[in-house]
Design an enzyme around this catalytic site. Structure first.
Site, PDB file in Angstrom:
ATOM      1  CE  LYS A  66     -32.519  36.063  14.847  1.00 15.27           C
ATOM      2  NZ  LYS A  66     -31.441  35.426  14.090  1.00 15.27           N
ATOM      3  CG  ASP A 102     -29.082  32.537  14.724  1.00 16.73           C
ATOM      4  OD1 ASP A 102     -29.631  31.764  14.067  1.00 16.73           O
ATOM      5  OD2 ASP A 102     -29.559  33.696  14.971  1.00 16.73           O
TER       6      ASP A 102
END
Ligand code: ATR
Length: 273
Positions: A66, A102
């Site tokens: 990420k 997220d």
């Protein structure tokens, strides 16, 4: 056919993202397919070039890529830039741009449980990669009392100095635990067998006077010490499955422009009928 994917390491084989997205594609009769690719860190740059050259329509990015994927992308959304983490890649003409759903996905979880900044005293446990989006979700929504405690205190200091909130040293934990209304575990530990003095300290604390809810962003963990903590205090508990579905729904919207019902992503996970 449009092809979408998630890239992670070997753990991606267990990802629930293909199940969710493929279920939504077939429900909407879209000629699209979603697949998982396990990519070694050394191959990440080539994988990004592959996404571009193979004309992959959109991608998710999961641990451990990420953060490290960022230099290989053509651009970043403002959120992904601030957080320093990408979980979604959107194709924009010839460029591929990193986003972070997220943050919104965690916000959707807070909304589902009716949690608002008012009277919330949040304690985030952990200061790893997964913590960033969650901490930022609170900061962006105007939560004033957000503390971060981590086994390695320096990492909590580093994170809060960049994104907001207060780093709490383990020695001062007692006071914070007593005030906490919402406890969020972002460490990889959900079971005592993986745990440490640190998690035991939080679990064994007996005066959670104000606690209203416990969230563990992991899922599929049994036994789960955070669920046990919620039960012992007679408060609500949520694991990471709802957030997983919510971030997937937001990625899907970025790729296709289609806003779906939350149920479309919860159903393949068995969370609704
Ligand atoms: P991720 O990117 O998945 O969040 P990470 O960056 O390695 O993974 O972060 C893992 C988090 O779990 C960290 O907060 C880590 O604490 P440290 O920063 O001290 O390493 C925490 N963690 C992992 N194992 C732990 C354990 N046994 N006890 C307490 N915290 C633990």
């Amino acid at each position: 056919m449009n092809v979408y994917c998630v890239i992670g390491d070997q753990r991606v084989e267990r990802s629930l993202s293909p199940i969710m997205h493929n279920s939504v594609f077939s429900g909407l009769e879209m000629d699209s397919k979603y697949v998982a690719f396990a990519i070694e860190p050394a191959d990440l740059k080539n994988a990004v070039l592959g996404i571009k050259s193979l004309n992959i329509s959109g991608a998710n990015v999961t641990v451990p890529h990420k953060e490290t994927i960022i230099p290989f992308l053509d651009g970043l959304s403002a959120r992904a830039q601030t957080i320093g983490a990408v979980n979604t890649i959107v194709r924009n003409e010839r460029a591929i741009v990193g986003h972070n759903t997220d943050v919104g996905g965690f916000g959707d979880l807070l909304d589902k449980f009716g949690i608002s900044p008012k009277n919330s005293d949040v304690l985030i446990v952990g200061a790893g990669g997964a913590t960033r989006a969650i901490l930022y979700s609170f900061v962006e929504r105007g939560y004033r009392k957000v503390s971060v405690v981590n086994r390695t205190h320096e990492k909590a200091i580093d994170l809060t100095s960049r994104l907001g909130g207060n780093a709490i040293p383990l020695e001062n934990l007692t006071e914070s635990l007593r005030a906490t209304t919402l406890l969020v575990n972002t460490t990889s530990v959900s079971d005592f067998s993986e745990g440490s003095y640190f998690t035991e300290t939080i679990f064994n604390f007996l005066s959670y006077d104000n606690l209203q809810m416990v969230v563990d962003i992991n899922y599929g963990r049994k036994p789960n010490l955070w669920a046990d903590l919620a039960k012992r205090n007679n408060v609500a508990f949520a694991d990471g499955l709802y957030m997983l579905a919510a971030q997937a729904r937001r990625s899907f919207q970025l790729w296709t422009g289609i806003i779906t019902q939350m149920e479309c992503f919860l159903r393949p996970l068995g969370l609704v009928e």
